[in-house]
Design a protein around this motif. Structure first.
Motif, short mmCIF file in Angstrom:
data_model
loop_
_atom_site.label_atom_id
_atom_site.label_comp_id
_atom_site.label_asym_id
_atom_site.label_seq_id
_atom_site.Cartn_x
_atom_site.Cartn_y
_atom_site.Cartn_z
N ARG A 68 0.81 -1.22 0.00
CA ARG A 68 0.00 0.00 0.00
C ARG A 68 0.84 1.26 0.00
O ARG A 68 0.45 2.28 -0.55
N LEU A 91 -8.84 2.09 0.39
CA LEU A 91 -9.56 0.84 0.19
C LEU A 91 -10.78 1.07 -0.69
O LEU A 91 -11.45 2.09 -0.57
N ASN A 98 -9.77 -6.51 -0.15
CA ASN A 98 -8.46 -5.88 0.11
C ASN A 98 -7.98 -5.03 -1.05
O ASN A 98 -6.78 -4.87 -1.25
N TYR A 100 -6.81 -1.98 -2.61
CA TYR A 100 -6.28 -0.68 -2.21
C TYR A 100 -5.69 -0.02 -3.45
O TYR A 100 -4.69 -0.48 -4.01
N GLU A 120 -2.76 -4.71 4.85
CA GLU A 120 -1.73 -3.78 5.35
C GLU A 120 -0.72 -4.55 6.17
O GLU A 120 -1.02 -5.43 6.92
#
Length: 120
Positions: A68, A91, A98, A100, A120
């Motif tokens: 991320r 997000l 998940n 992102y 994360e």
């Protein structure tokens, strides 16, 4: 899924500045330059090709980010290099649990994204 893709861009110099900055956090750089064409990718494996010419309309390209933080770095590097915000990193649970991603418009109006599917 694909070996390479080529986009037509109206200003190769502006596109080089944008993609060099935006793709560096993802591990991509200029691997070929000549005859009005640029090739970006990992070392010795260009996969995104830019050629000066008439665009056939905006496209969407999503690049895989390792984490991320790389998505955030992509977004932060792209804006001062000529990109325009098209969705801050965050997000997107409506896409996937998940997912992102961060989105910017390149100098030609293409929707360029960095996405990470890891927690994360």
């Amino acid at each position: 899924m694909f070996d390479h893709i080529q986009l037509k861009v109206k200003d190769l110099k502006a596109s080089k500045r944008f993609y060099t900055a935006a793709l560096a956090p993802l591990g991509f750089s200029v691997q070929y330059e000549g005859d009005g064409v640029l090739g970006f990718g990992p070392k010795d494996a260009p996969a995104l090709w830019l050629a000066e010419g008439e665009s056939r309309g905006p496209v969407h390209i999503a690049f895989v980010a390792n984490d991320r933080a790389a998505v955030r770095s992509f977004y932060s590097a792209a804006l001062p290099a000529g990109g325009k915000d098209n969705g801050k990193p965050g997000l997107r649970p409506d896409y996937a649990a998940n997912y992102y991603g961060g989105f910017v418009k390149d100098p030609d109006g293409n929707n360029i994204e960095a996405v990470c599917h890891k927690e994360e």
